[in-house]
Design a protein around this motif. Structure first.
Motif, PDB file in Angstrom:
ATOM      1  N   LEU A  41      27.659  47.200  45.713  1.00 43.83           N
ATOM      2  CA  LEU A  41      26.721  48.044  44.971  1.00 43.83           C
ATOM      3  C   LEU A  41      26.736  47.637  43.507  1.00 43.83           C
ATOM      4  O   LEU A  41      27.817  47.563  42.893  1.00 43.83           O
ATOM      5  N   PRO A  42      25.576  47.367  42.904  1.00 41.91           N
ATOM      6  CA  PRO A  42      25.564  47.141  41.457  1.00 41.91           C
ATOM      7  C   PRO A  42      25.786  48.469  40.736  1.00 41.91           C
ATOM      8  O   PRO A  42      25.321  49.517  41.188  1.00 41.91           O
ATOM      9  N   VAL A  43      26.507  48.421  39.635  1.00 40.95           N
ATOM     10  CA  VAL A  43      26.779  49.616  38.836  1.00 40.95           C
ATOM     11  C   VAL A  43      25.953  49.503  37.557  1.00 40.95           C
ATOM     12  O   VAL A  43      26.100  48.536  36.800  1.00 40.95           O
ATOM     13  N   LEU A  44      25.072  50.475  37.329  1.00 43.08           N
ATOM     14  CA  LEU A  44      24.143  50.423  36.201  1.00 43.08           C
ATOM     15  C   LEU A  44      24.405  51.558  35.229  1.00 43.08           C
ATOM     16  O   LEU A  44      24.937  52.620  35.598  1.00 43.08           O
ATOM     17  N   ASN A  45      24.007  51.344  33.966  1.00 46.32           N
ATOM     18  CA  ASN A  45      24.030  52.448  33.007  1.00 46.32           C
ATOM     19  C   ASN A  45      22.655  53.101  32.976  1.00 46.32           C
ATOM     20  O   ASN A  45      21.769  52.745  33.763  1.00 46.32           O
ATOM     21  N   ARG A  46      22.452  54.026  32.067  1.00 41.95           N
ATOM     22  CA  ARG A  46      21.188  54.772  32.048  1.00 41.95           C
ATOM     23  C   ARG A  46      20.015  53.916  31.607  1.00 41.95           C
ATOM     24  O   ARG A  46      18.859  54.299  31.806  1.00 41.95           O
ATOM     25  N   ALA A  47      20.288  52.762  30.991  1.00 43.90           N
ATOM     26  CA  ALA A  47      19.216  51.843  30.580  1.00 43.90           C
ATOM     27  C   ALA A  47      18.944  50.789  31.647  1.00 43.90           C
ATOM     28  O   ALA A  47      18.240  49.813  31.390  1.00 43.90           O
ATOM     29  N   ASP A  48      19.498  51.001  32.844  1.00 39.40           N
ATOM     30  CA  ASP A  48      19.318  50.070  33.968  1.00 39.40           C
ATOM     31  C   ASP A  48      19.896  48.689  33.693  1.00 39.40           C
ATOM     32  O   ASP A  48      19.409  47.678  34.210  1.00 39.40           O
ATOM     33  N   ARG A  49      20.943  48.630  32.903  1.00 38.11           N
ATOM     34  CA  ARG A  49      21.633  47.366  32.659  1.00 38.11           C
ATOM     35  C   ARG A  49      22.914  47.314  33.487  1.00 38.11           C
ATOM     36  O   ARG A  49      23.595  48.322  33.659  1.00 38.11           O
ATOM     37  N   VAL A  50      23.216  46.131  33.981  1.00 34.36           N
ATOM     38  CA  VAL A  50      24.371  45.958  34.861  1.00 34.36           C
ATOM     39  C   VAL A  50      25.655  46.039  34.045  1.00 34.36           C
ATOM     40  O   VAL A  50      25.848  45.289  33.087  1.00 34.36           O
ATOM     41  N   ILE A  51      26.538  46.964  34.435  1.00 33.45           N
ATOM     42  CA  ILE A  51      27.833  47.089  33.753  1.00 33.45           C
ATOM     43  C   ILE A  51      28.986  46.740  34.687  1.00 33.45           C
ATOM     44  O   ILE A  51      30.147  46.742  34.273  1.00 33.45           O
ATOM     45  N   GLY A  52      28.668  46.428  35.940  1.00 35.78           N
ATOM     46  CA  GLY A  52      29.720  46.065  36.876  1.00 35.78           C
ATOM     47  C   GLY A  52      29.172  45.986  38.283  1.00 35.78           C
ATOM     48  O   GLY A  52      27.967  46.153  38.523  1.00 35.78           O
ATOM     49  N   ILE A  53      30.070  45.743  39.215  1.00 35.23           N
ATOM     50  CA  ILE A  53      29.710  45.701  40.632  1.00 35.23           C
ATOM     51  C   ILE A  53      30.910  46.180  41.438  1.00 35.23           C
ATOM     52  O   ILE A  53      32.057  45.893  41.080  1.00 35.23           O
ATOM     53  N   ILE A  54      30.648  46.954  42.472  1.00 29.45           N
ATOM     54  CA  ILE A  54      31.729  47.453  43.321  1.00 29.45           C
ATOM     55  C   ILE A  54      31.506  46.934  44.740  1.00 29.45           C
ATOM     56  O   ILE A  54      30.379  46.964  45.252  1.00 29.45           O
ATOM     57  N   THR A  55      32.558  46.433  45.348  1.00 27.55           N
ATOM     58  CA  THR A  55      32.465  45.835  46.675  1.00 27.55           C
ATOM     59  C   THR A  55      33.458  46.501  47.618  1.00 27.55           C
ATOM     60  O   THR A  55      34.329  47.273  47.195  1.00 27.55           O
ATOM     61  N   LEU A  56      33.307  46.197  48.895  1.00 23.63           N
ATOM     62  CA  LEU A  56      34.259  46.709  49.879  1.00 23.63           C
ATOM     63  C   LEU A  56      35.679  46.235  49.556  1.00 23.63           C
ATOM     64  O   LEU A  56      36.654  46.950  49.802  1.00 23.63           O
ATOM     65  N   ALA A  57      35.787  45.039  49.000  1.00 24.85           N
ATOM     66  CA  ALA A  57      37.107  44.519  48.639  1.00 24.85           C
ATOM     67  C   ALA A  57      37.780  45.385  47.578  1.00 24.85           C
ATOM     68  O   ALA A  57      39.007  45.529  47.566  1.00 24.85           O
ATOM     69  N   ASP A  58      36.985  45.988  46.676  1.00 26.50           N
ATOM     70  CA  ASP A  58      37.566  46.868  45.655  1.00 26.50           C
ATOM     71  C   ASP A  58      38.173  48.115  46.289  1.00 26.50           C
ATOM     72  O   ASP A  58      39.246  48.575  45.873  1.00 26.50           O
ATOM     73  N   PHE A  59      37.491  48.670  47.289  1.00 24.83           N
ATOM     74  CA  PHE A  59      38.037  49.835  47.988  1.00 24.83           C
ATOM     75  C   PHE A  59      39.350  49.471  48.686  1.00 24.83           C
ATOM     76  O   PHE A  59      40.310  50.246  48.668  1.00 24.83           O
TER      77      PHE A  59
END
Length: 390
Positions: free
Chosen positions: A274-292
């Protein structure tokens, strides 16, 4: 005669005017500031020589060719100092028995041999060896002090100024060897792009067969070949871009999204990231199954279901060391590509770096979509199929 002259003439310059002016300004500042600093540094010594002529050639290498193996710190300092020591030794041992011209030639030849042996080849070193022979009484009287004070101070000062100037003007220096991409699976297999393209061993064999000194490092030569291959891929597959193949209707998360919600969304949509976005729709990170798996301590298969539920469940308290939201476990250094990035650029990212999903950003640096390995494979397959039909 005209054809012969054309073969002797150099090819067109590959550097633009801006790079040429940057190099010239570097030489101006480097020699001027270096001379002033060496004057102050050597003021207390008995030597009256604060700057030697070969530093002009050294400056050309340091500021105009900072990527050259001949311009690296050990080559500059080691090559100049060793050459000066060889020249002084020749004067002391053979100065009274050989013609000055022969003595100078011998000093330069021996200096070259020493530089080869110590792996510090630096062309101005030949001039340094020569100047210790024909530099007159002042240089010859100073002897080893000339080598260990003046030459060493000049070389070290020029290297320090080159490090400062080149990095401030956007040129990497020193040009150290780059670490090769490690196999992510910790097996003996090489990364995919190396398996399919030319291998480092191939390059080493060709260089050994060529048997000449090249004014470019092996790593830079390898990088140029790889970039050339990449441009050939772009020409072969056309100018398909990430924007052409990406998925646009993408589910995303925010920094404060709770882990349970993020997990549920990924399971419902069968997503691996899942891409992680801020309120301005800019990418601030990404979360994957591997992170869980990593943060939830789920590497042990025993009790996996219990551990997962425990990890996703909210603690119910305000202060806890347990991760509660997406922003605490996401990868903050998410690799992104532009919508205009050619799909050929995705090959090393996905094949060698192990990235399965890459966020795509638009001209305003906002999130535009996601490109996955399956998208790249489908695009390459369609292009290959079109070529076969044609």
């Amino acid at each position: 005669m005209r054809a012969l002259l054309q073969r002797w003439l150099p090819g067109p310059a590959t550097t633009n005017l801006s790079e040429q002016l940057r190099s010239a300004a570097g030489i101006l500042l480097g020699l001027f500031i270096g001379a002033l600093l060496c004057q102050q540094l050597l003021a207390a010594s008995q030597l009256h020589i604060s700057l030697i002529a070969p530093m002009g050639a050294t400056a050309v290498l340091l500021f105009a060719l900072p990527a050259s193996p001949l311009a690296q710190p050990w080559a500059v300092i080691g090559g100049n100092v060793v050459s000066a020591l060889v020249g002084v030794a020749c004067v002391h041992w053979l100065g009274n028995s050989l013609n000055p011209a022969l003595l100078g030639a011998l000093a330069a030849a021996l200096a070259l041999g020493a530089m080869f042996a110590l792996r510090c080849l630096h062309p101005p070193g030949g001039a340094v060896a020569l100047i210790t022979v024909i530099g007159g009484p002042a240089v010859q009287t100073a002897g080893y002090q000339f080598a260990m004070l003046t030459v060493l101070a000049n070389s070290a000062m020029m290297v320090l100024l080159a490090i400062l100037y080149n990095n401030l003007t956007g040129r990497r220096y020193p040009h150290t060897q780059q670490a090769h991409i490690a196999n992510l699976h910790a097996t003996r297999d090489e990364v995919p792009t190396v398996r399919l393209g030319f291998k480092p061993d191939d390059l080493d064999a060709v260089l050994k067969q060529y048997n000449q000194v090249l004014d470019i490092s092996r790593d830079d030569l390898h990088a140029l070949f790889m970039q050339t291959e990449q441009r050939a891929y772009q020409r072969r597959f056309g100018m398909l871009t990430c924007g052409d193949i990406m998925s646009r209707d993408i589910v995303s998360a925010e920094f404060g999204s709770c882990l349970e919600d993020a997990w549920r969304v990924m399971r419902e949509h069968r997503l691996a990231a899942l891409p992680v976005l801020n309120r301005a729709d800019r990418v601030i990170g990404i979360i994957t199954l591997a992170d869980f798996l990593e943060y939830g301590g789920l590497n042990d298969i025993h009790g996996l279901n219990h551990q997962l539920k425990k990890f996703l469940r909210k603690s119910g308290i305000t202060h806890t060391e347990k991760a509660e939201v997406v922003g605490q476990i996401m990868c903050k250094q998410a690799t992104t590509v532009h919508i205009d990035t050619p799909i050929a650029d995705l090959v090393p990212l996905m094949a060698d770096s192990g990235l399965h999903h890459i966020p795509v950003i638009d001209h305003e640096q906002r999130f535009a979509g996601m490109v996955a390995q399956s998208d790249l494979i489908a695009a390459l397959y369609e292009r290959r199929l079109a070529e076969a039909v044609a």
